[in-house]
Design a protein around this motif. Structure first.
Motif, PDB file in Angstrom:
ATOM      1  N   THR A 146       0.842  -1.186   0.000  1.00 38.43           N
ATOM      2  CA  THR A 146       0.000   0.000   0.000  1.00 38.43           C
ATOM      3  C   THR A 146       0.886   1.248   0.000  1.00 38.43           C
ATOM      4  O   THR A 146       2.079   1.172   0.345  1.00 38.43           O
ATOM      5  N   PRO A 147       0.322   2.392  -0.360  1.00 49.05           N
ATOM      6  CA  PRO A 147       1.105   3.633  -0.256  1.00 49.05           C
ATOM      7  C   PRO A 147       1.669   3.844   1.148  1.00 49.05           C
ATOM      8  O   PRO A 147       2.812   4.287   1.298  1.00 49.05           O
ATOM      9  N   GLN A 148       0.897   3.517   2.166  1.00 49.42           N
ATOM     10  CA  GLN A 148       1.364   3.656   3.551  1.00 49.42           C
ATOM     11  C   GLN A 148       2.600   2.787   3.794  1.00 49.42           C
ATOM     12  O   GLN A 148       3.581   3.244   4.373  1.00 49.42           O
ATOM     13  N   TYR A 151       5.609   4.271   1.982  1.00 53.99           N
ATOM     14  CA  TYR A 151       6.127   5.446   2.680  1.00 53.99           C
ATOM     15  C   TYR A 151       6.902   5.028   3.933  1.00 53.99           C
ATOM     16  O   TYR A 151       7.996   5.530   4.199  1.00 53.99           O
ATOM     17  N   ALA A 171       7.009  11.700  -3.471  1.00 51.90           N
ATOM     18  CA  ALA A 171       5.723  11.183  -3.948  1.00 51.90           C
ATOM     19  C   ALA A 171       5.905  10.480  -5.299  1.00 51.90           C
ATOM     20  O   ALA A 171       5.381   9.379  -5.512  1.00 51.90           O
ATOM     21  N   VAL A 176       2.829   7.851  -5.680  1.00 60.18           N
ATOM     22  CA  VAL A 176       1.609   8.394  -5.084  1.00 60.18           C
ATOM     23  C   VAL A 176       1.500   9.880  -5.420  1.00 60.18           C
ATOM     24  O   VAL A 176       2.474  10.499  -5.836  1.00 60.18           O
ATOM     25  N   SER A 177       0.322  10.437  -5.209  1.00 58.35           N
ATOM     26  CA  SER A 177       0.153  11.873  -5.438  1.00 58.35           C
ATOM     27  C   SER A 177       0.780  12.649  -4.284  1.00 58.35           C
ATOM     28  O   SER A 177       1.014  12.113  -3.196  1.00 58.35           O
ATOM     29  N   GLU A 179      -0.696  14.900  -2.574  1.00 53.57           N
ATOM     30  CA  GLU A 179      -1.718  14.959  -1.522  1.00 53.57           C
ATOM     31  C   GLU A 179      -1.700  13.694  -0.667  1.00 53.57           C
ATOM     32  O   GLU A 179      -1.799  13.756   0.558  1.00 53.57           O
ATOM     33  N   THR A 180      -1.572  12.528  -1.327  1.00 55.01           N
ATOM     34  CA  THR A 180      -1.501  11.263  -0.586  1.00 55.01           C
ATOM     35  C   THR A 180      -0.272  11.250   0.308  1.00 55.01           C
ATOM     36  O   THR A 180      -0.342  10.846   1.470  1.00 55.01           O
ATOM     37  N   ARG A 183      -0.846  13.228   3.430  1.00 57.02           N
ATOM     38  CA  ARG A 183      -1.656  12.477   4.408  1.00 57.02           C
ATOM     39  C   ARG A 183      -0.811  11.418   5.106  1.00 57.02           C
ATOM     40  O   ARG A 183      -0.907  11.239   6.320  1.00 57.02           O
ATOM     41  N   LEU A 184       0.015  10.713   4.353  1.00 59.48           N
ATOM     42  CA  LEU A 184       0.863   9.681   4.940  1.00 59.48           C
ATOM     43  C   LEU A 184       1.869  10.300   5.912  1.00 59.48           C
ATOM     44  O   LEU A 184       2.121   9.751   6.980  1.00 59.48           O
TER      45      LEU A 184
END
Length: 189
Positions: A146-148, A151, A171, A176-177, A179-180, A183-184
């Motif tokens: 996952t993106p999380q 990261y 990013a 990922v974007s 914005e994502t 958030r992460l």
């Protein structure tokens, strides 16, 4: 050149005579911020050992989207390795993100050093193996996490890069974007 010797001797010791010979195969280059070492389409003559600064190795697809393959910092090697080893024109760019210095060496130099000094053949083999392992781990992470998770892995492996590289590029590297990534980043604090 002392840093080159320290870098090599993390893997294999060299006598003073051996190191005097080895260093003749490298040249120092100062690099400005935003300077390109390689442009897509260039002949790729060198691989680079980063002495200082941050660099990004990336390509641009047909739609103009940039994808970062690698960041390189102190004591990392970089090049467009397909073009370097196959003696083809570059399919990637290498851009300096933070002014620094690199040591440059040619494929011919690498081959001659490896033929003349078994220690250097061993050194280059270990470096290539470690690079290949890191690349496989990166591909696995991109394909199955996952993106999380991407990261967290990036921030765990390269905590100093989080502070030195603009988030936009992190990013891109993570796929990922912006914005994502924000958030992460917020969620991890």
């Amino acid at each position: 050149m002392d840093r080159l010797r320290q870098h090599i001797e993390q893997i294999t010791p060299l006598t003073n005579e051996e190191f005097e010979y080895v260093k003749t195969f490298f040249s120092l280059k100062k690099v400005r911020k935003n300077q390109y070492l390689v442009h897509e389409g260039d002949e790729v003559k060198y691989e680079y050992l980063v002495l200082s600064g941050i660099y990004k190795v990336f390509y641009v697809d047909e739609q103009g989207k940039e994808s970062i393959v690698q960041f390189a910092q102190e004591n990392w090697w970089m090049s467009d390795y397909y073009a370097f080893f196959k003696q083809k024109n570059a399919g990637m760019f290498i851009e300096c993100m933070e002014a620094g210095e690199v040591l440059c060496s040619t494929l011919e130099a690498r081959e001659k050093l490896s033929a003349d000094l078994h220690k250097m053949e061993h050194f280059f083999r270990v470096k290539l193996t470690n690079g290949y392992v890191a690349l496989q781990q990166r591909v696995k992470l991109l394909l199955s996490s996952t993106p999380q998770q991407r990261y967290e892995a990036f921030s765990h492996l390269y905590p100093d890069l989080i502070q030195r590289i603009p988030k936009k590029f992190i990013a891109e590297y993570l796929g990922v974007s912006r914005e994502t990534l924000s958030r992460l980043y917020s969620a991890s604090k």
